[in-house]
Write a protein that holds these residues in place. Structure first.
Motif, PDB file in Angstrom:
ATOM      1  N   UNK A  24      14.716   9.160 -15.764  1.00 30.55           N
ATOM      2  CA  UNK A  24      14.802   9.477 -14.364  1.00 30.55           C
ATOM      3  C   UNK A  24      15.224  10.958 -13.897  1.00 30.55           C
ATOM      4  N   UNK A  26      13.686  15.112 -12.766  1.00 30.77           N
ATOM      5  CA  UNK A  26      12.567  15.450 -12.287  1.00 30.77           C
ATOM      6  C   UNK A  26      12.084  14.817 -10.997  1.00 30.77           C
ATOM      7  N   UNK A  27      12.734  14.291 -10.190  1.00 31.27           N
ATOM      8  CA  UNK A  27      12.350  13.110  -9.274  1.00 31.27           C
ATOM      9  C   UNK A  27      11.744  14.086  -8.060  1.00 31.27           C
ATOM     10  N   UNK A  28      12.224  15.138  -7.962  1.00 37.93           N
ATOM     11  CA  UNK A  28      12.083  15.970  -6.549  1.00 37.93           C
ATOM     12  C   UNK A  28      10.508  16.247  -6.578  1.00 37.93           C
ATOM     13  N   UNK A  31       8.032  12.934  -6.587  1.00 38.44           N
ATOM     14  CA  UNK A  31       7.946  12.077  -5.377  1.00 38.44           C
ATOM     15  C   UNK A  31       7.054  12.934  -4.356  1.00 38.44           C
ATOM     16  N   UNK A 106       9.520  25.353  -6.201  1.00 41.11           N
ATOM     17  CA  UNK A 106      10.922  24.492  -6.355  1.00 41.11           C
ATOM     18  C   UNK A 106      10.871  23.838  -8.011  1.00 41.11           C
ATOM     19  N   UNK A 108      11.379  25.540 -10.399  1.00 43.13           N
ATOM     20  CA  UNK A 108      12.621  26.259 -10.965  1.00 43.13           C
ATOM     21  C   UNK A 108      13.713  25.131 -10.967  1.00 43.13           C
ATOM     22  N   UNK A 109      13.800  24.407  -9.896  1.00 46.33           N
ATOM     23  CA  UNK A 109      15.080  23.677  -9.783  1.00 46.33           C
ATOM     24  C   UNK A 109      14.675  22.155 -10.254  1.00 46.33           C
ATOM     25  N   UNK A 111      15.208  19.484 -12.656  1.00 46.21           N
ATOM     26  CA  UNK A 111      16.250  19.382 -13.923  1.00 46.21           C
ATOM     27  C   UNK A 111      15.610  18.951 -15.136  1.00 46.21           C
ATOM     28  N   UNK A 114      15.139  22.560 -17.057  1.00 43.60           N
ATOM     29  CA  UNK A 114      16.629  22.953 -17.462  1.00 43.60           C
ATOM     30  C   UNK A 114      17.163  22.016 -18.553  1.00 43.60           C
TER      31      UNK A 114
END
Lengths: 214, 191
Positions: A24, A26-28, A31, A106, A108-109, A111, A114
């Motif tokens: 769960x 890398x949700x952003x 979706x 985005x 980049x952000x 998760x 990273x």
């Protein structure tokens, strides 16, 4: 042995430790851009490129990067690759780039990316790190595609813009709107949970049977 | 003036960052277990987003016109240093608040909603005041949804949820229903 090890790193990302279904992460972007299959694939490819590229670089320089500032270094490496991906998409497929909008930067952000640098690439040799990144990225693309395809088929009656049903199909609009993303992913995760549990039960049964026969 | 109010309301409710843009989902799903921690995280995020929105606007308007391809890297550095700066500031000014926020401050660096505010401000060509309002509205919306969602999850934790629904699936389906409810605010756009 070496071959097996790297194959193992590759395969685990696709199913067992799939970044989306199992972890769960890398949700952003997951979706936000999956309202159609083509967007999902473009996003998946961009993430694939960034993840593999930055894993390679981080793992190559893992002995040079000082421990205290490692997170900042990772982020700057990731941001560089994302900028490359952003400009490449802008040049090759401007239409898709426009639809994805702010979501390409985005990455980049995300998760997931990273997380892989911190948990894997900064600790293992380059070859293993690249295999791990390839596996994780493939798993991510698979997840994005399945979500995007389900949403596009239900919400628009099409796949990759090609109509699948006749004129009478009443599109389920909500599926391509934001709530549909949450609902679809919830249901997919539900199936994943169910499948994992069936598998665990099966393995436990097999173990019991073996113990019994002994 | 109407325009400014609209920027705020739009970021707060109509285009809520969590429920329509899907930004900041990681803390939304990860940290929203208890009401109290969500309230703290929401507060800390509001600080950071407001400061970042203003800093990013200044940077973008006066410096980055000469090097647009460095935008992403600069924004990330701005966010990371803003978080660091705010952490030091709060530690100095109010140790009690600092203890209350704990580990949530550094975590904000990887919250995509913060980067999202900076990028969307550029994309929608907001001026300084609009950028600040947009940042404030977005973070207030984030905090609002986070707090509401954690209140629901506290209930879910004690509810009798079917076995396979436990954990992420039920959380996502709840979020989906919430997003459906928030779609009702879309009507505000035409009035």
């Amino acid at each position: 042995m070496k071959e097996n090890l790297s194959r193992e790193e590759f395969l685990k990302g696709i199913w067992r430790d799939n970044p989306v279904f199992a972890q769960v992460l890398g949700m952003c972007p997951m979706l936000a851009v999956t309202n159609s299959a083509i967007n999902a694939v473009a996003m998946g490819m961009a993430t694939f490129f960034v993840l593999v590229g930055s894993s390679f670089l981080v793992s190559t320089f893992r002995n040079v990067i000082p421990k205290q500032v490692r997170i900042s270094c990772f982020i700057i490496i990731i941001a560089t690759f994302v900028t490359i991906a952003d400009y490449t998409l802008l040049a090759l497929v401007p239409k898709v780039h426009k639809e994805l909008g702010a979501f390409i930067p985005l990455i980049v952000a995300n998760c997931l990316i990273l997380g892989r640098q911190e948990a894997f690439a900064s600790r293992y040799p380059t070859k293993l790190a690249v295999m791990d990144a390839l596996g994780m990225a493939t798993g991510f693309v698979v997840a994005l595609f399945s979500l995007g395809a389900v949403r596009e088929i239900l919400g628009d009656g099409a796949l990759f813009g090609i109509k699948l049903f006749g004129e009478n199909f009443e599109p389920w609009i909500i599926m391509i709107l934001p709530p549909g993303g949450f609902l679809t992913l919830g249901v997919i995760l539900l199936f994943f949970n169910w499948f994992q549990q069936k598998k665990d039960e099966f393995l436990a049964d097999v173990a019991d049977a073996e113990r019994g026969s002994r | 003036m109407e325009n400014f109010a609209w920027v705020f309301i739009s970021a707060l409710l109509v285009n809520n960052f969590v429920l329509t843009y899907f930004l900041g989902l990681c803390p939304f799903l990860g940290v929203s277990g208890s009401l109290e921690t969500s309230a703290r995280l929401g507060l800390a995020t509001t600080f950071v987003m407001l400061v970042t929105a203003v800093c990013a606007w200044v940077l973008n308007t006066y410096i980055l016109i000469y090097a647009p391809y460095l935008r992403l890297i600069c924004f990330i550095v701005v966010i990371a240093s803003t978080v660091q700066f705010i952490e030091m500031l709060i530690k100095k000014l109010s140790p009690a608040l600092f203890r209350a926020m704990g580990i949530f401050l550094p975590l904000i660096t990887t919250n995509c909603a913060v980067l999202g505010v900076a990028l969307l401000n550029v994309q929608q060509q907001h001026n300084l005041l609009q950028s600040a309002l947009y940042g404030f509205g977005a973070s207030a919306g984030f905090a609002l949804v986070l707090i509401m969602f954690s209140a629901m999850r506290e209930r879910l934790a004690t509810a009798d949820v079917p076995l396979h629904f436990r954990g992420a699936p039920i959380a996502l389906i709840t979020a989906g229903l919430m997003a459906l409810a928030f779609m009702g605010f879309t009507g505000l756009a035409n009035s």
